[in-house]
Design a protein around this motif. Structure first.
Motif, PDB file in Angstrom:
ATOM      1  N   PHE A   1       0.874  -1.171   0.000  1.00 13.47           N
ATOM      2  CA  PHE A   1       0.000   0.000   0.000  1.00 13.47           C
ATOM      3  C   PHE A   1       0.906   1.215   0.000  1.00 13.47           C
ATOM      4  O   PHE A   1       1.737   1.366   0.882  1.00 13.47           O
ATOM      5  N   ALA A   2       0.788   2.074  -0.994  1.00 15.93           N
ATOM      6  CA  ALA A   2       1.591   3.293  -1.155  1.00 15.93           C
ATOM      7  C   ALA A   2       2.905   2.966  -1.866  1.00 15.93           C
ATOM      8  O   ALA A   2       3.106   1.839  -2.303  1.00 15.93           O
ATOM      9  N   GLN A   3       3.776   3.962  -1.982  1.00 11.27           N
ATOM     10  CA  GLN A   3       5.019   3.812  -2.744  1.00 11.27           C
ATOM     11  C   GLN A   3       6.205   4.359  -1.958  1.00 11.27           C
ATOM     12  O   GLN A   3       6.078   5.308  -1.183  1.00 11.27           O
ATOM     13  N   ASN A   4       7.360   3.765  -2.196  1.00 14.35           N
ATOM     14  CA  ASN A   4       8.623   4.288  -1.677  1.00 14.35           C
ATOM     15  C   ASN A   4       9.278   5.082  -2.795  1.00 14.35           C
ATOM     16  O   ASN A   4       9.214   4.683  -3.967  1.00 14.35           O
ATOM     17  N   VAL A   5       9.896   6.194  -2.426  1.00 10.44           N
ATOM     18  CA  VAL A   5      10.526   7.065  -3.417  1.00 10.44           C
ATOM     19  C   VAL A   5      11.956   7.406  -3.001  1.00 10.44           C
ATOM     20  O   VAL A   5      12.311   7.284  -1.830  1.00 10.44           O
ATOM     21  N   VAL A   6      12.744   7.839  -3.974  1.00  4.92           N
ATOM     22  CA  VAL A   6      14.083   8.368  -3.713  1.00  4.92           C
ATOM     23  C   VAL A   6      14.195   9.724  -4.399  1.00  4.92           C
ATOM     24  O   VAL A   6      13.596   9.960  -5.452  1.00  4.92           O
ATOM     25  N   LEU A   7      14.980  10.585  -3.799  1.00  8.42           N
ATOM     26  CA  LEU A   7      15.198  11.926  -4.321  1.00  8.42           C
ATOM     27  C   LEU A   7      16.138  11.890  -5.521  1.00  8.42           C
ATOM     28  O   LEU A   7      17.178  11.228  -5.490  1.00  8.42           O
ATOM     29  N   GLN A   8      15.763  12.600  -6.582  1.00  6.36           N
ATOM     30  CA  GLN A   8      16.671  12.745  -7.722  1.00  6.36           C
ATOM     31  C   GLN A   8      17.773  13.707  -7.304  1.00  6.36           C
ATOM     32  O   GLN A   8      17.487  14.842  -6.918  1.00  6.36           O
ATOM     33  N   PRO A   9      19.024  13.280  -7.369  1.00  2.11           N
ATOM     34  CA  PRO A   9      20.116  14.161  -6.964  1.00  2.11           C
ATOM     35  C   PRO A   9      20.089  15.484  -7.719  1.00  2.11           C
ATOM     36  O   PRO A   9      19.859  15.533  -8.919  1.00  2.11           O
ATOM     37  N   GLY A  10      20.284  16.561  -6.974  1.00  2.00           N
ATOM     38  CA  GLY A  10      20.321  17.893  -7.565  1.00  2.00           C
ATOM     39  C   GLY A  10      18.961  18.526  -7.801  1.00  2.00           C
ATOM     40  O   GLY A  10      18.885  19.670  -8.216  1.00  2.00           O
ATOM     41  N   SER A  11      17.874  17.797  -7.531  1.00  2.00           N
ATOM     42  CA  SER A  11      16.564  18.370  -7.810  1.00  2.00           C
ATOM     43  C   SER A  11      15.960  19.124  -6.641  1.00  2.00           C
ATOM     44  O   SER A  11      15.027  19.883  -6.825  1.00  2.00           O
ATOM     45  N   ALA A  12      16.483  18.933  -5.452  1.00  2.00           N
ATOM     46  CA  ALA A  12      15.899  19.585  -4.284  1.00  2.00           C
ATOM     47  C   ALA A  12      16.316  21.058  -4.246  1.00  2.00           C
ATOM     48  O   ALA A  12      17.456  21.391  -4.023  1.00  2.00           O
ATOM     49  N   GLN A  13      15.343  21.936  -4.507  1.00  2.00           N
ATOM     50  CA  GLN A  13      15.603  23.364  -4.539  1.00  2.00           C
ATOM     51  C   GLN A  13      15.138  24.059  -3.271  1.00  2.00           C
ATOM     52  O   GLN A  13      15.221  25.266  -3.160  1.00  2.00           O
ATOM     53  N   GLY A  14      14.607  23.326  -2.344  1.00  2.00           N
ATOM     54  CA  GLY A  14      14.086  23.925  -1.115  1.00  2.00           C
ATOM     55  C   GLY A  14      13.411  22.859  -0.299  1.00  2.00           C
ATOM     56  O   GLY A  14      13.764  21.682  -0.375  1.00  2.00           O
ATOM     57  N   GLU A  15      12.426  23.248   0.472  1.00  2.00           N
ATOM     58  CA  GLU A  15      11.718  22.323   1.336  1.00  2.00           C
ATOM     59  C   GLU A  15      10.382  21.959   0.733  1.00  2.00           C
ATOM     60  O   GLU A  15       9.776  22.746   0.011  1.00  2.00           O
ATOM     61  N   ILE A  16       9.929  20.778   1.051  1.00  2.00           N
ATOM     62  CA  ILE A  16       8.557  20.375   0.748  1.00  2.00           C
ATOM     63  C   ILE A  16       7.770  20.656   2.018  1.00  2.00           C
ATOM     64  O   ILE A  16       8.172  20.235   3.105  1.00  2.00           O
ATOM     65  N   SER A  17       6.682  21.394   1.891  1.00  2.00           N
ATOM     66  CA  SER A  17       5.903  21.731   3.084  1.00  2.00           C
ATOM     67  C   SER A  17       4.419  21.623   2.799  1.00  2.00           C
ATOM     68  O   SER A  17       3.999  21.524   1.648  1.00  2.00           O
ATOM     69  N   VAL A  18       3.646  21.663   3.852  1.00  2.00           N
ATOM     70  CA  VAL A  18       2.197  21.609   3.733  1.00  2.00           C
ATOM     71  C   VAL A  18       1.698  22.902   3.097  1.00  2.00           C
ATOM     72  O   VAL A  18       2.146  23.992   3.452  1.00  2.00           O
ATOM     73  N   GLY A  19       0.759  22.751   2.143  1.00  2.00           N
ATOM     74  CA  GLY A  19       0.124  23.938   1.591  1.00  2.00           C
ATOM     75  C   GLY A  19       0.396  24.227   0.195  1.00  2.00           C
ATOM     76  O   GLY A  19       0.968  23.814  -0.645  1.00  2.00           O
TER      77      GLY A  19
END
Length: 111
Positions: free
Chosen positions: A93-111
């Protein structure tokens, strides 16, 4: 929860599955099973690659407020989300993910 209700059982809160990210508004239940990646935050947002389904254990059967354990949701999930019908160990149930290197430009937040 609709499958649980059809059996006369109570709804189970999403918190029992301990999600990190919840996606709403899918046209079809379990649509994420067919995704390859997801981008959050627009064109320059964080890219997460779907790597595998998330196997579920008895933790999702524990009421977090009382500590009481139940057969659900694994009993019902086993009916349509099991790789091996004889084992609750194989319920996904649901999925596991991995971050693509270099793609994180900030934070993931609610909203």
């Amino acid at each position: 929860n609709s499958r649980l209700r059809s059996k006369g059982r109570n709804d189970i809160p999403m918190s029992r599955f301990r999600p990190n990210i919840v996606v709403k508004g899918l046209r079809e239940a379990f649509g994420e099973d067919y995704w390859k990646a997801i981008q959050i935050g627009g064109d320059n947002g964080t890219i997460l690659h779907i790597v595998k389904g998330c196997p579920r254990c008895k933790q999702s059967c524990t009421d977090q407020e009382t500590g009481e354990r139940f057969a659900e949701p694994l009993e019902t999930l086993k009916e349509f989300r099991a790789l091996n019908e004889k084992s609750c160990e194989d319920v996904y149930f649901a999925q596991n993910v991995v971050l693509q290197p270099g793609s994180a430009q900030g934070e993931i937040s609610v909203g």
